[in-house]
Design an enzyme around this catalytic site. Structure first.
Site, PDB file in Angstrom:
ATOM      1  N   TYR A  45     -18.763  57.429  12.291  1.00 20.16           N
ATOM      2  CA  TYR A  45     -18.010  56.628  11.327  1.00 20.16           C
ATOM      3  C   TYR A  45     -18.197  57.242   9.941  1.00 20.16           C
ATOM      4  O   TYR A  45     -18.282  58.450   9.797  1.00 20.16           O
ATOM      5  CB  TYR A  45     -18.420  55.157  11.418  1.00 20.16           C
ATOM      6  CG  TYR A  45     -17.396  54.235  10.804  1.00 20.16           C
ATOM      7  CD1 TYR A  45     -16.073  54.240  11.246  1.00 20.16           C
ATOM      8  CD2 TYR A  45     -17.732  53.399   9.754  1.00 20.16           C
ATOM      9  CE1 TYR A  45     -15.120  53.428  10.660  1.00 20.16           C
ATOM     10  CE2 TYR A  45     -16.784  52.575   9.172  1.00 20.16           C
ATOM     11  CZ  TYR A  45     -15.475  52.599   9.621  1.00 20.16           C
ATOM     12  OH  TYR A  45     -14.542  51.795   9.041  1.00 20.16           O
ATOM     13  N   LYS A 100      -4.105  45.603  36.191  1.00 23.39           N
ATOM     14  CA  LYS A 100      -3.450  46.910  36.247  1.00 23.39           C
ATOM     15  C   LYS A 100      -4.272  47.951  35.490  1.00 23.39           C
ATOM     16  O   LYS A 100      -4.450  49.086  35.939  1.00 23.39           O
ATOM     17  CB  LYS A 100      -2.050  46.796  35.636  1.00 23.39           C
ATOM     18  CG  LYS A 100      -1.118  47.921  36.026  1.00 23.39           C
ATOM     19  CD  LYS A 100      -0.552  47.693  37.406  1.00 23.39           C
ATOM     20  CE  LYS A 100       0.507  48.711  37.754  1.00 23.39           C
ATOM     21  NZ  LYS A 100       1.215  48.369  39.002  1.00 23.39           N
TER      22      LYS A 100
END
Length: 394
Positions: A45, A100
């Site tokens: 970061y 899914k």
């Protein structure tokens, strides 16, 4: 407890275990970069990440290397045709889309994000996905009702520079073709000699008709709720009208009874019921794929009295025609090749790869691999990637 390689029946599943498994959702985010100390945090970061962002701003193609977007599949639904439940809305469709995404990870090694959209307007869906395009590398459309699904898929393919596929159409079609190849090998038959009846002219039926024609079927007869789709029939939408010009070469008229008389193959992708006498009227050594869930068009034990090979979409009968055999490998292969779209050649290659895996252990009750066969995903991906390069879309 049911073993992984056994096939549980619906009667063995309880509400308690189903709802417990879904509590809190079925997905989470995994972190691939180390955050173990302050130096690692500064790399992953701020301030380190700013350098990567600056590099991508100067060369947007670097996003494919330094973000997950190029390997991320957006699983998109508006909740209008969910499983056998129909139009249940976006929020109610989310558990299915989460499932899914779990299948993408398990069988294709791909990350995916469910996106359920609270609109059924095609323009709005297209605009939403165009604006979100920097966030993903492919779109899997799921449970969108026909005929809107045809326009939506077409427009997204035109608008986006990434692979787009409506799995209810093409995943079903790919596995159906693979299953027919397996059945024909067992029966020593050729698709070029067969008359194939497709019952149901929605998303799956239209895609099945198209891929069977592309694979060289002798004749395809499409049947909807009003009967045989043929040229000159009143009230055909543009999709059915186009198919009418390429199907039913014998000029049949009537309904499912007239279509099935003497037919070699039945593919059921509708919620209709087909009587035993109609299956009995088919040709010798017929093939019956009764794919509606949870209730097949004809019970497989009844169909087996007259047909040589019978398949369903259910896991508790032999020969389950399951989309999970197709879509993880298709998207994996497309993304491995850097494909900008999914071609007919890539779908045919996927069907061929599935059939090739099944060929090692073929029998009348084993015409496709198990949905849990670990060989399927990699074989489909490799075949699809090769086809993408051959078709010039890689």
């Amino acid at each position: 407890m049911t073993a992984l390689n056994e096939k549980p029946t619906a009667a063995e599943l309880t509400d308690d275990e189903i709802f417990a498994a879904h509590e809190g959702g079925k997905l989470g985010i995994g972190v691939t970069a180390s955050l173990a100390d302050s130096r690692a945090l500064s790399i992953a970061y701020s301030p380190g990440v700013a350098r990567v962002s600056q590099a991508i701003a100067g060369d947007p193609s670097l996003a494919a290397r330094y973000t997950w977007a190029h390997r991320l599949v957006a699983v998109v639904s508006d909740g209008t045709a969910v499983l056998g439940l129909g139009d249940i809305g976006a929020s109610a469709s989310l558990p299915v889309m989460e499932g899914k995404a779990a299948l993408f990870k398990t069988f294709g090694g791909l990350d995916s994000i469910p996106l359920v959209l609270d609109t059924t307007d095609v323009d709005e869906i297209v605009e939403t996905l165009v604006r979100l395009r920097p966030s993903f590398g492919a779109v899997n459309l799921e449970d969108v009702s026909a005929p809107r699904c045809f326009e939506l898929e077409k427009r997204l393919i035109e608008a986006l520079d990434v692979p787009v596929m409506h799995d209810d159409q093409h995943g079903t079609a790919v596995v159906t073709l693979a299953a027919l190849r397996g059945a024909n090998t067992v029966l020593d038959k050729r698709i070029a000699d067969q008359r194939i009846v497709v019952s149901g002219a929605g998303a799956a039926g239209v895609a099945c008709a198209n891929i069977l024609l592309a694979a060289g079927a002798g004749e395809v007869v499409l049947v909807d709720s009003r009967g045989i789709v043929h040229e000159g029939r009143d009230g055909l939408n543009p999709v059915k009208a186009e198919l009418a010009a390429r199907t039913n070469g014998s000029g049949l008229r009537g309904g499912i009874a007239e279509a099935l008389r003497g037919a070699d193959v039945f593919v059921g992708v509708s919620s209709s019921t087909v009587g035993e006498e109609l299956i009995a009227s088919m040709a010798d050594d017929a093939v019956v794929f009764a794919l509606s869930n949870p209730d097949p068009e004809v019970h497989p034990e009844v169909a087996a009295r007259h047909a040589a090979v019978v398949a369903t979409g259910r896991s508790d009968f032999p020969n389950q025609i399951n989309n999970v055999l197709a879509f993880p490998g298709i998207f994996r292969g497309a993304l491995d090749a850097g494909a900008t779209r999914i071609t007919e050649g890539m779908k045919l290659a996927a069907a061929g790869a599935i059939a090739a895996v099944a060929s090692e252990d073929l029998a009348a009750d084993r015409i496709v691999p198990s949905a849990l066969d670990p060989r399927v995903g990699p074989e489909v991906a490799a075949a699809v990637a090769l086809a993408a390069r051959q078709d010039g879309v890689a």
